[in-house]
Design an enzyme around this catalytic site. Structure first.
Site, PDB file in Angstrom:
ATOM      1  N   ASN A 168      42.641  42.394  38.190  1.00 16.84           N
ATOM      2  CA  ASN A 168      43.917  41.655  38.218  1.00 16.84           C
ATOM      3  C   ASN A 168      43.859  40.328  37.469  1.00 16.84           C
ATOM      4  O   ASN A 168      44.875  39.842  36.990  1.00 16.84           O
ATOM      5  CB  ASN A 168      44.432  41.480  39.661  1.00 16.84           C
ATOM      6  CG  ASN A 168      43.481  40.711  40.538  1.00 16.84           C
ATOM      7  OD1 ASN A 168      42.311  40.549  40.213  1.00 16.84           O
ATOM      8  ND2 ASN A 168      43.968  40.232  41.664  1.00 16.84           N
ATOM      9  N   GLU A 473      34.693  29.232  45.272  1.00 14.26           N
ATOM     10  CA  GLU A 473      34.567  29.256  43.815  1.00 14.26           C
ATOM     11  C   GLU A 473      35.360  28.094  43.237  1.00 14.26           C
ATOM     12  O   GLU A 473      36.260  27.548  43.864  1.00 14.26           O
ATOM     13  CB  GLU A 473      35.109  30.576  43.280  1.00 14.26           C
ATOM     14  CG  GLU A 473      34.317  31.760  43.794  1.00 14.26           C
ATOM     15  CD  GLU A 473      34.563  33.024  42.982  1.00 14.26           C
ATOM     16  OE1 GLU A 473      35.700  33.501  42.961  1.00 14.26           O
ATOM     17  OE2 GLU A 473      33.603  33.511  42.363  1.00 14.26           O
TER      18      GLU A 473
HETATM   19  C1  SIN Z   1      42.760  36.871  42.841  1.00 14.56           C
HETATM   20  O1  SIN Z   1      43.837  37.401  42.986  1.00 14.56           O
HETATM   21  O2  SIN Z   1      41.720  37.393  43.217  1.00 14.56           O
HETATM   22  C2  SIN Z   1      42.622  35.524  42.170  1.00 14.56           C
HETATM   23  C3  SIN Z   1      43.851  34.755  42.084  1.00 14.56           C
HETATM   24  C4  SIN Z   1      43.666  33.365  41.568  1.00 14.56           C
HETATM   25  O3  SIN Z   1      42.618  32.978  41.062  1.00 14.56           O
HETATM   26  O4  SIN Z   1      44.626  32.623  41.696  1.00 14.56           O
END
Ligand code: SIN
Length: 493
Positions: A168, A473
């Site tokens: 994604n 993260e």
């Molecule tokens: C995710 O959907 O895993 C990450 C989304 C994001 O970094 O905003």
């Protein structure tokens, strides 16, 4: 599309296609796909094959792991300023190639081109951020309670890491992990999602060009379960960082148990978004729209269930439905498109099922509710009002559907927001500062947005609690996931 728009779309597609490399990278060596061991990568908008990558044999995956282990001593001892300089060169190359990388990302993931460009910037933000973090990396000195003894706290790279990323965010999930790993001095073996390997391969080629040593990382492609087992079984891999679903995360944890690897798990979510009666309605609607329809709703942190105070419920639903009805659906390269196709037909079937079950529980589809007239993997942006929220607390829809439920008071809103096994992100809209703080503190989630529907950037600590996983993260904490603390006690004799 008029002729000029069609020509522009063709030019962008050509730019993206030019970056496709049908190979894996094993320690800098390109490995092409054998005729009988390949994985097809398709374009979700056109439903055509974009290319193939190898379904790498075990020997190649093992060779990638060995190379990461062999490169580790030198890379981890490379002065941190040099590692930072390397990251900055990588970031400059990503900047130079931004449009092509965005087009490639749109081709294999389906998100609208401008949104894909936003993702490339977001992804590069992590490289730039961790270059700064690498420069600042330091340990501590403490007085020991023992006379004449001094304690040095060193922060050392964990070792070779395995990085497993989803489809994604094909660029940002790679750099959020890899830039932190490189900053810390770790080497890596990256397994991108089988649906979107080309963006990862293109990004990693730029890392090589920027001077990250060839052995220091590999991009391995192929059947995810098999490659995941090889990576998790290896004692040479000291840590796994995974973004993906909770069931797969659990399985990977089990596989990592025999070798006791360090783990970071960024797993599924079912984010609540709560709108109080004193909220700014325009802001709440606009932010819901921004958060929910990012990547056609295929985002772990996007609102999965919206709770609106009964006083504001009808107005919110009406305004949101108007805005959603105006979202242009189409192929990523059509100007003005805000919602692209879903990644695959399984995704479409799940969204359809959620809408069906919601309707059966009493929800009304105020706008949308069906597959889109374009056919294929397109689904209508949908607003559902009322019905039961149980399904949406339990499962993320991963599609362009906003279910909205009324609530009566703050205690009910908090109880419903927290009534989920997941705890990744949550959002609250109110103009009452006391309530904002109280509610944010009460939420059982790792990331909270107050009057904000978009909360992701490199400075935000990103990660969940409960079944959404653990580890953070990005931010100043992201590098800790790749460091272990060593104490050295010096005794003066
Ligand atoms: C995710 O959907 O895993 C990450 C989304 C994001 O970094 O905003």
């Amino acid at each position: 599309m008029d002729d000029a728009d069609a020509a522009g779309a063709q030019a962008l597609k050509a730019q993206g296609r030019a970056l496709i490399q049908e190979c894996a990278f094993v320690a800098g060596r390109r490995v092409a796909a054998a005729d009988d061991a390949r994985v097809e990568v398709d374009d979700p908008a056109e439903e055509t094959v974009l290319g193939v990558v190898p379904d790498l044999p075990a020997e190649e995956v093992e060779s990638a792991i060995r190379s990461a282990a062999e490169a580790f001593p030198a890379w981890s001892r490379t002065p941190q300023a040099q590692r930072a300089a390397c990251l900055r060169r990588w970031a400059a190359l990503v900047d130079d190639n931004e449009a092509g990388l965005a087009a490639l990302l749109s081709l294999e993931n389906g998100k609208p081109f401008e949104e894909a460009r936003g993702e490339i910037r977001y992804a590069n933000g992590f490289i730039k951020w961790f270059a700064g973090v690498a420069e600042e990396l330091r340990g501590e000195v403490a007085e020991s309670p023992l006379p004449g003894h001094t304690i040095l706290t060193l922060r050392e790279a964990v070792g070779p890491v395995a990085v497993i990323t989803p489809w994604n965010f094909p660029a940002a999930m790679i750099t959020r992990k890899l830039a932190a790993a490189f900053a810390a001095g770790c080497t890596a073996v990256v397994k991108p999602a089988s649906q979107t390997p080309f963006t990862a391969i293109a990004l990693c080629e730029l890392a090589l060009e920027a001077g990250v040593p060839e052995g220091a990382f590999s991009v391995v492609t192929g059947e995810s379960g098999r490659i995941g087992r090889l990576l998790t079984a290896s004692p040479l891999i000291r840590k796994l960082s995974f973004t993906g679903s909770t069931p797969v995360g659990r399985r990977l944890m089990e596989q990592c148990a025999p070798t006791l690897k360090r783990l970071s798990m960024e797993l599924g979510g079912a984010a609540p978004l709560v709108v109080f009666e004193d909220a700014d309605l325009d802001v709440a609607v606009a932010e819901t729209l921004k958060g929910k329809f990012r990547n056609a709703g295929q985002t772990c942190v996007c609102p999965n269930r919206v709770y609106v105070h009964r006083e504001l419920f009808a107005a919110f639903v009406e305004q949101l439905a108007d805005a959603v009805a105006n979202l242009a659906v189409g192929s990523p390269f059509e100007p003005g498109v805000k919602v692209g196709p879903l990644i695959d037909m399984k995704g479409v079937a799940k969204v359809e099922d959620h809408v069906r079950l919601a309707r059966a529980s009493g929800a009304e589809a105020v706008v949308g509710g069906d597959r889109h007239a374009r056919g294929g993997r397109f689904f209508q942006p949908t607003v559902l009002a009322g019905g039961d929220d149980e399904l949406f607390r339990r499962e993320e829809t991963f599609g362009p559907v906003v279910p909205v439920f009324p609530f009566d008071d703050e205690a009910e809103a908090l109880a419903r927001a927290n009534h989920s096994d997941f705890g990744l992100a949550a959002f609250v809209f109110t103009r009452d500062l006391d309530r904002a703080f109280r509610f944010a503190r009460g939420l059982e989630d790792g990331i909270v947005g107050v009057n904000a529907g978009l909360i992701s950037n490199p400075v935000v600590p990103f990660g969940g609690v409960k079944q959404s996983g653990f580890g953070r993260e990005g931010s100043i904490y992201g590098i800790d996931e790749y460091l272990s603390v060593k104490s050295v006690t010096l005794a003066l004799r």
